[in-house]
Design a protein around this motif. Sequence first.
Motif, PDB file in Angstrom:
ATOM      1  N   GLY A   1       0.780  -1.226   0.000  1.00  0.00           N
ATOM      2  CA  GLY A   1       0.000   0.000   0.000  1.00  0.00           C
ATOM      3  C   GLY A   1       0.812   1.276   0.000  1.00  0.00           C
ATOM      4  O   GLY A   1       0.260   2.357   0.214  1.00  0.00           O
ATOM      5  N   THR A   2       2.114   1.177  -0.243  1.00  0.00           N
ATOM      6  CA  THR A   2       2.976   2.370  -0.226  1.00  0.00           C
ATOM      7  C   THR A   2       3.868   2.377  -1.459  1.00  0.00           C
ATOM      8  O   THR A   2       3.872   1.443  -2.273  1.00  0.00           O
ATOM      9  N   THR A   3       4.667   3.450  -1.572  1.00  0.00           N
ATOM     10  CA  THR A   3       5.728   3.528  -2.586  1.00  0.00           C
ATOM     11  C   THR A   3       7.091   3.444  -1.896  1.00  0.00           C
ATOM     12  O   THR A   3       8.071   3.987  -2.372  1.00  0.00           O
ATOM     13  N   ARG A   4       7.129   2.755  -0.769  1.00  0.00           N
ATOM     14  CA  ARG A   4       8.353   2.617   0.029  1.00  0.00           C
ATOM     15  C   ARG A   4       8.985   1.251  -0.238  1.00  0.00           C
ATOM     16  O   ARG A   4       8.331   0.215  -0.108  1.00  0.00           O
ATOM     17  N   TRP A   5      10.276   1.282  -0.596  1.00  0.00           N
ATOM     18  CA  TRP A   5      10.984   0.066  -0.980  1.00  0.00           C
ATOM     19  C   TRP A   5      12.143  -0.213  -0.031  1.00  0.00           C
ATOM     20  O   TRP A   5      12.796   0.705   0.462  1.00  0.00           O
TER      21      TRP A   5
ATOM     22  N   VAL B   1      13.502   3.462   0.980  1.00  0.00           N
ATOM     23  CA  VAL B   1      13.425   4.524  -0.032  1.00  0.00           C
ATOM     24  C   VAL B   1      11.960   4.716  -0.369  1.00  0.00           C
ATOM     25  O   VAL B   1      11.294   3.786  -0.840  1.00  0.00           O
ATOM     26  N   ASP B   2      11.459   5.930  -0.142  1.00  0.00           N
ATOM     27  CA  ASP B   2      10.038   6.208  -0.344  1.00  0.00           C
ATOM     28  C   ASP B   2       9.850   7.111  -1.568  1.00  0.00           C
ATOM     29  O   ASP B   2      10.759   7.837  -1.990  1.00  0.00           O
ATOM     30  N   GLY B   3       8.626   7.062  -2.137  1.00  0.00           N
ATOM     31  CA  GLY B   3       8.269   7.942  -3.239  1.00  0.00           C
ATOM     32  C   GLY B   3       8.898   7.574  -4.562  1.00  0.00           C
ATOM     33  O   GLY B   3       9.139   8.444  -5.402  1.00  0.00           O
TER      34      GLY B   3
ATOM     35  N   VAL C   1      19.786   2.903  -7.301  1.00  0.00           N
ATOM     36  CA  VAL C   1      19.130   3.876  -8.174  1.00  0.00           C
ATOM     37  C   VAL C   1      17.678   3.961  -7.746  1.00  0.00           C
ATOM     38  O   VAL C   1      16.990   2.929  -7.640  1.00  0.00           O
ATOM     39  N   GLY C   2      17.192   5.161  -7.487  1.00  0.00           N
ATOM     40  CA  GLY C   2      15.784   5.374  -7.194  1.00  0.00           C
ATOM     41  C   GLY C   2      15.090   6.005  -8.382  1.00  0.00           C
ATOM     42  O   GLY C   2      15.562   7.011  -8.914  1.00  0.00           O
ATOM     43  N   TYR C   3      13.994   5.414  -8.810  1.00  0.00           N
ATOM     44  CA  TYR C   3      13.251   5.894  -9.970  1.00  0.00           C
ATOM     45  C   TYR C   3      12.057   6.707  -9.478  1.00  0.00           C
ATOM     46  O   TYR C   3      11.112   6.162  -8.905  1.00  0.00           O
ATOM     47  N   ARG C   4      12.102   8.010  -9.701  1.00  0.00           N
ATOM     48  CA  ARG C   4      11.004   8.872  -9.269  1.00  0.00           C
ATOM     49  C   ARG C   4       9.883   8.810 -10.293  1.00  0.00           C
ATOM     50  O   ARG C   4      10.124   8.921 -11.509  1.00  0.00           O
TER      51      ARG C   4
ATOM     52  N   HIS D   1       2.495  12.312 -14.521  1.00  0.00           N
ATOM     53  CA  HIS D   1       1.473  12.134 -15.545  1.00  0.00           C
ATOM     54  C   HIS D   1       1.254  10.669 -15.913  1.00  0.00           C
ATOM     55  O   HIS D   1       0.446  10.364 -16.797  1.00  0.00           O
ATOM     56  N   SER D   2       1.987   9.768 -15.271  1.00  0.00           N
ATOM     57  CA  SER D   2       1.815   8.344 -15.568  1.00  0.00           C
ATOM     58  C   SER D   2       0.442   7.875 -15.090  1.00  0.00           C
ATOM     59  O   SER D   2      -0.009   8.242 -14.000  1.00  0.00           O
ATOM     60  N   PRO D   3      -0.242   7.043 -15.872  1.00  0.00           N
ATOM     61  CA  PRO D   3      -1.553   6.526 -15.433  1.00  0.00           C
ATOM     62  C   PRO D   3      -1.430   5.451 -14.359  1.00  0.00           C
ATOM     63  O   PRO D   3      -2.435   5.094 -13.734  1.00  0.00           O
ATOM     64  N   GLU D   4      -0.210   4.936 -14.124  1.00  0.00           N
ATOM     65  CA  GLU D   4      -0.034   3.873 -13.138  1.00  0.00           C
ATOM     66  C   GLU D   4      -0.083   4.434 -11.713  1.00  0.00           C
ATOM     67  O   GLU D   4       0.301   5.578 -11.459  1.00  0.00           O
ATOM     68  N   ARG D   5      -0.530   3.584 -10.788  1.00  0.00           N
ATOM     69  CA  ARG D   5      -0.444   3.877  -9.348  1.00  0.00           C
ATOM     70  C   ARG D   5       0.637   2.964  -8.770  1.00  0.00           C
ATOM     71  O   ARG D   5       0.467   1.746  -8.734  1.00  0.00           O
ATOM     72  N   PHE D   6       1.732   3.575  -8.338  1.00  0.00           N
ATOM     73  CA  PHE D   6       2.884   2.774  -7.941  1.00  0.00           C
ATOM     74  C   PHE D   6       2.830   2.311  -6.494  1.00  0.00           C
ATOM     75  O   PHE D   6       3.749   1.647  -6.023  1.00  0.00           O
ATOM     76  N   ASP D   7       1.736   2.655  -5.782  1.00  0.00           N
ATOM     77  CA  ASP D   7       1.538   2.101  -4.444  1.00  0.00           C
ATOM     78  C   ASP D   7       0.716   0.813  -4.488  1.00  0.00           C
ATOM     79  O   ASP D   7       0.337   0.269  -3.449  1.00  0.00           O
TER      80      ASP D   7
END
Length: 461
Positions: free
Chosen positions: A300-304, A325-327, A345-348, A352-358
């Motif tokens: 449920g997050t964008t934290r890796w 690493v969050d966000g 490497v952190g990919y921000r 505008h991406s239609p994906e939800r990365f959480d």
Amino acid sequence: MSVRLREALREAAAEVPAYPVHERAVRTARRTRRRMAAAVAAVLVLVALVPVAVRGDGRPGVAPAGAGGPALPDRIGLPGFGALRATDRPRLGPASVVFSGQARGLTGLIDEDGTVGIVAADADRYRTWTVGHEAPAGEQVLLSPDGRRIAVPAGSGEHPRVDLVDLVDGTVRRLPSPRPGSTLTEPAGWAPDGTALVVRDTTPTNPEGSAYANTLSLVRLDTGRAVRLLETDQLPIFGTPVAFTADGSRLALQVGDKVLVTGTDGQSITSFPLPPESGLAGKGAWLPDGMLALVSRDPGTTRWRLRRVDPATGRDLGVLALPAVDGVTTIRLLGWWPDGSALVVGYRPDPHSPERFDGPVDMDQRTVYPNVQTVRVLGLTPGAVAPNTLLTAPDQVLAIDVADAVVRAGRVRAADPPAGPGGRFWWAAGAAALVLGGLLARRLLRRGRALRLTRGRAPRG
């Protein structure tokens, strides 16, 4: 003619001042020579400035290559208009990073997103290499462990290959596909000593071209001998990433939702399934203690985070004592610093991406260009509460690779990326200045000759 008339003409001629033909011709010739000298001097000044501009890919005062050893720049810029190519003189030498994306200087009218930026190992000197199609750095364009060579996919159709571009001597070696019938060959991973390269081939398995097989091969660069590591039906994730042990005797790779560990002779050692929302961490996935690292997302997050697993069984050994690493869409492990810090490497994500990365997103879709805004290189220090940003990049720099030698050095240098036109622009400007200067000198020379001829005609008495 009477005597009286002759005397009158002589008296009249004596009163006319003599024309200084010789003196005037000398002065004209001297003036012409001065003008020519000034024009040639101006051209020489412009030409002298060209090497300065070429060397000026970095800021004034940057030590020459090799002075301080390899180091990670704390920021990178974009290649300037007319930037030198990887094989141009003066040679770049070993590189610290290569990067790609959709930013200015990395795209073109023909090659789409197929230009790769290259930064020297110890100075702000930039080069470029054109692949001709989208090829993310760190995934399809790989920097050798010592930073000397880049491996890039090349060729197509019946003659796919990998090109090895040497940044020290400027040569390009063509490495043909080891798989008969392959239509696409890509580099997948360097052996730690740089003597072998893992390549990934895509081969049609029916005449219609509706089904394909993936093949991984380990190619020895000294002999060209290839060892087939694995072949299977085409999968979304195949042999990405490839992680070698420090001694180069084993390699781990992700195939679909599994991790495989094999020897360099192609013999399978073990395999285990991956937990959901996780993947093999990256080319630096082998920990110093012999365990493997995975990347996993907190639900449920964008934290890796980085987790340890036993490579023999896949048993989860818990989260590493490193900051999360969050966000980001995901992280990729480059290697380990001498102090035990992990470089990732952190990919921000692109807003505008239609994906939800959480939520659930396939791992191979988390680093594709449309889903990324920019990348960062982060240091995860044991016991720290947050990552340390080591390298920043402009927006639309979407992929990056760092030489293993730079990772092992554990050094970051203050960078000042070059601005303005690149070396090829200045060489072209110098060539144009030489041509214009030559035309000007020729014109002045012709004018001087014409003046001398005109002035040199003696008046008739």
